[in-house]
Design an enzyme around this catalytic site. Structure first.
Site, PDB file in Angstrom:
ATOM      1  N   TYR A  52      -5.141  32.982 -10.367  1.00 45.46           N
ATOM      2  CA  TYR A  52      -4.209  32.607  -9.296  1.00 45.46           C
ATOM      3  C   TYR A  52      -3.661  33.862  -8.607  1.00 45.46           C
ATOM      4  O   TYR A  52      -3.652  33.959  -7.378  1.00 45.46           O
ATOM      5  CB  TYR A  52      -3.080  31.748  -9.864  1.00 45.46           C
ATOM      6  N   SER A  54       1.416  33.966  -2.215  1.00 47.56           N
ATOM      7  CA  SER A  54       2.366  33.653  -3.283  1.00 47.56           C
ATOM      8  C   SER A  54       3.014  34.928  -3.797  1.00 47.56           C
ATOM      9  O   SER A  54       2.406  36.016  -3.760  1.00 47.56           O
ATOM     10  CB  SER A  54       1.634  32.969  -4.442  1.00 47.56           C
ATOM     11  N   ALA A  96      -4.950  36.870  -8.476  1.00 45.13           N
ATOM     12  CA  ALA A  96      -6.003  37.556  -7.715  1.00 45.13           C
ATOM     13  C   ALA A  96      -6.302  36.816  -6.415  1.00 45.13           C
ATOM     14  O   ALA A  96      -6.483  37.439  -5.361  1.00 45.13           O
ATOM     15  CB  ALA A  96      -7.267  37.676  -8.571  1.00 45.13           C
ATOM     16  N   ILE A 112       9.194  27.619  -5.653  1.00 38.63           N
ATOM     17  CA  ILE A 112       9.502  26.532  -4.718  1.00 38.63           C
ATOM     18  C   ILE A 112       9.329  25.194  -5.434  1.00 38.63           C
ATOM     19  O   ILE A 112       8.318  24.981  -6.123  1.00 38.63           O
ATOM     20  CB  ILE A 112       8.548  26.575  -3.498  1.00 38.63           C
ATOM     21  N   VAL A 114     -11.414  22.149   1.370  1.00 40.45           N
ATOM     22  CA  VAL A 114     -11.597  23.530   1.855  1.00 40.45           C
ATOM     23  C   VAL A 114     -12.616  24.328   1.035  1.00 40.45           C
ATOM     24  O   VAL A 114     -13.047  25.400   1.463  1.00 40.45           O
ATOM     25  CB  VAL A 114     -10.258  24.312   1.937  1.00 40.45           C
TER      26      VAL A 114
HETATM   27  N1  LIG Z   1       5.280  25.609  -5.106  1.00 39.29           N
HETATM   28  C1  LIG Z   1       5.402  26.904  -5.329  1.00 39.29           C
HETATM   29  O1  LIG Z   1       6.290  27.371  -6.080  1.00 39.29           O
HETATM   30  C2  LIG Z   1       4.442  27.871  -4.666  1.00 39.29           C
HETATM   31  C3  LIG Z   1       4.699  29.233  -4.832  1.00 39.29           C
HETATM   32  C4  LIG Z   1       3.843  30.151  -4.237  1.00 39.29           C
HETATM   33  C5  LIG Z   1       2.770  29.716  -3.482  1.00 39.29           C
HETATM   34  N2  LIG Z   1       2.540  28.389  -3.334  1.00 39.29           N
HETATM   35  C6  LIG Z   1       1.383  28.011  -2.531  1.00 39.29           C
HETATM   36  O2  LIG Z   1       1.776  27.107  -1.524  1.00 39.29           O
HETATM   37  C7  LIG Z   1       0.704  26.202  -1.239  1.00 39.29           C
HETATM   38  C8  LIG Z   1       1.192  24.778  -1.367  1.00 39.29           C
HETATM   39  O3  LIG Z   1       1.743  24.614  -2.661  1.00 39.29           O
HETATM   40  P1  LIG Z   1       2.510  23.290  -3.110  1.00 39.29           P
HETATM   41  O4  LIG Z   1       3.475  23.708  -4.147  1.00 39.29           O
HETATM   42  O5  LIG Z   1       2.970  22.519  -1.929  1.00 39.29           O
HETATM   43  O6  LIG Z   1       1.305  22.531  -3.851  1.00 39.29           O
HETATM   44  P2  LIG Z   1       0.988  20.977  -4.049  1.00 39.29           P
HETATM   45  O7  LIG Z   1       0.075  20.875  -5.218  1.00 39.29           O
HETATM   46  O8  LIG Z   1       2.263  20.199  -4.094  1.00 39.29           O
HETATM   47  O9  LIG Z   1       0.187  20.617  -2.714  1.00 39.29           O
HETATM   48  C9  LIG Z   1      -1.073  21.179  -2.449  1.00 39.29           C
HETATM   49  C10 LIG Z   1      -1.839  20.286  -1.496  1.00 39.29           C
HETATM   50  O10 LIG Z   1      -3.113  20.884  -1.279  1.00 39.29           O
HETATM   51  C11 LIG Z   1      -4.110  19.863  -1.373  1.00 39.29           C
HETATM   52  N3  LIG Z   1      -5.385  20.454  -1.790  1.00 39.29           N
HETATM   53  C12 LIG Z   1      -5.715  20.958  -3.011  1.00 39.29           C
HETATM   54  N4  LIG Z   1      -7.006  21.348  -3.029  1.00 39.29           N
HETATM   55  C13 LIG Z   1      -7.500  21.099  -1.780  1.00 39.29           C
HETATM   56  C14 LIG Z   1      -8.763  21.287  -1.180  1.00 39.29           C
HETATM   57  N5  LIG Z   1      -9.810  21.772  -1.869  1.00 39.29           N
HETATM   58  N6  LIG Z   1      -8.924  20.935   0.111  1.00 39.29           N
HETATM   59  C15 LIG Z   1      -7.881  20.417   0.818  1.00 39.29           C
HETATM   60  N7  LIG Z   1      -6.677  20.195   0.294  1.00 39.29           N
HETATM   61  C16 LIG Z   1      -6.475  20.540  -0.992  1.00 39.29           C
HETATM   62  C17 LIG Z   1      -3.563  18.889  -2.407  1.00 39.29           C
HETATM   63  O11 LIG Z   1      -4.184  17.611  -2.305  1.00 39.29           O
HETATM   64  C18 LIG Z   1      -2.079  18.874  -2.062  1.00 39.29           C
HETATM   65  O12 LIG Z   1      -1.771  17.902  -1.087  1.00 39.29           O
HETATM   66  C19 LIG Z   1      -0.425  26.559  -2.207  1.00 39.29           C
HETATM   67  O13 LIG Z   1      -1.336  27.415  -1.573  1.00 39.29           O
HETATM   68  C20 LIG Z   1       0.314  27.281  -3.318  1.00 39.29           C
HETATM   69  O14 LIG Z   1      -0.529  28.166  -4.027  1.00 39.29           O
HETATM   70  C21 LIG Z   1       3.354  27.462  -3.910  1.00 39.29           C
END
Ligand SMILES: NC(=O)c1ccc[n+]([C@@H]2O[C@H](COP(=O)([O-])OP(=O)(O)OC[C@H]3O[C@@H](n4cnc5c(N)ncnc54)[C@H](O)[C@@H]3O)[C@@H](O)[C@H]2O)c1
Length: 246
Positions: free
Chosen positions: A159, A145, A161, A192, A67
């Site tokens: 993060y 988030s 921002a 999460i 992305v």
């Molecule tokens: N886990 C949490 O507590 C939490 C809390 C708040 C927000 N989030 C947000 O939720 C979303 C998913 O988080 P998660 O915990 O499942 O993370 P994760 O790291 O387990 O999964 C993220 C996925 O995104 C993919 N990815 C990373 N960079 C990429 C790129 N440039 N192009 C395409 N794919 C890419 C990775 O390969 C991975 O499969 C994120 O946006 C994260 O910021 C997560």
């Protein structure tokens, strides 16, 4: 009312679907009948999970996307529109986390996080919005988030921002495209349990007394992707067990 076929005939795209929250969202939308394109920078991971979901009888197709890269995003959009002729649901979930203090944050890290989480979301919407506009319909769900709400002391400023930016971007696109019946909303997860966060969070920090699951987020994403939310646009649903109350 729960209806397993309510997203039948819908084409959905989930970024970052190779694991964690994105994987749960892809599965949830497919369980409701959507054909889901599971896109990720980790081609091996997304191929693997797509095979597992397909073996369960779900319509899930893996595709590669980075992305950050406008060419990669545009290639993905061309592939999908050429094959399916439309896009009904876009879930912008791909994201990376950061763990620096304000003083120690390197500029390259700021760029990498903002480029992935915020610019990546914008590039993805730009790549598909014209198709949705011509269709006169579309559901876009961005993943922000709790960090974008609170920007606490333990949160890296890049993060926080980037995720606050995702909420503003959501409102901006919602305002610009509401007259085309495109709903643009956001989900802000709290703590999460996913590969991104494994072992870092404590249940006692959460008013509801447990950490969140990827399924908790997928439930909200499903709601915002379905006709149940047709009258909602430009909003953020906080899914955090009570850690932040808007
Ligand atoms: N886990 C949490 O507590 C939490 C809390 C708040 C927000 N989030 C947000 O939720 C979303 C998913 O988080 P998660 O915990 O499942 O993370 P994760 O790291 O387990 O999964 C993220 C996925 O995104 C993919 N990815 C990373 N960079 C990429 C790129 N440039 N192009 C395409 N794919 C890419 C990775 O390969 C991975 O499969 C994120 O946006 C994260 O910021 C997560």
């Amino acid at each position: 009312m729960y209806n397993q076929t309510d997203l039948q005939d819908k084409i959905a795209l989930v970024t970052g679907a190779g694991q964690g929250i994105g994987l749960a969202c892809a599965k949830k939308l497919a369980e409701h009948g959507a054909t889901v394109i599971a896109a990720d920078i980790n081609a091996e991971g997304v191929n693997h999970i797509s095979k597992e979901l397909s073996d369960l009888g779900l319509a899930v197709e893996p595709m590669f996307v980075d992305v950050i890269d406008p060419t990669s995003v545009s290639n993905l959009a061309c592939q999908i529109i050429e094959k399916y002729k439309k896009i009904d649901i876009l879930v912008n979930n791909a994201g990376i986390v950061s763990r620096y203090s304000c003083e120690e944050l390197p500029l390259e890290q700021w760029d990498r996080v903002l480029d992935t989480n915020l610019r990546g979301t914008h590039l993805m919407i730009q790549a598909f919005i014209e198709t949705m506009r011509k269709q006169g319909s579309g559901k876009i769900v961005n993943i922000s988030s709790l960090a974008g709400r609170m920007a606490g002391r333990r949160t890296s400023p890049d993060y926080a921002a980037s995720k606050a930016g995702v909420m503003a971007l959501t409102k901006s696109y919602a305002n610009h495209y509401s007259s085309h019946k495109i709903n643009v909303n956001c989900v802000a997860p709290g703590l999460i349990v996913t590969p991104m966060t494994e072992g870092r969070h404590k249940p006692e920090d959460v008013p509801l007394g447990r950490l969140g699951t990827a399924q908790d987020i997928a439930n909200a994403v499903y709601f915002l992707s379905s006709p149940l939310s047709d009258y909602i646009t430009g909003t953020t649903i906080d899914v955090n067990g009570g850690m932040y109350m808007n």
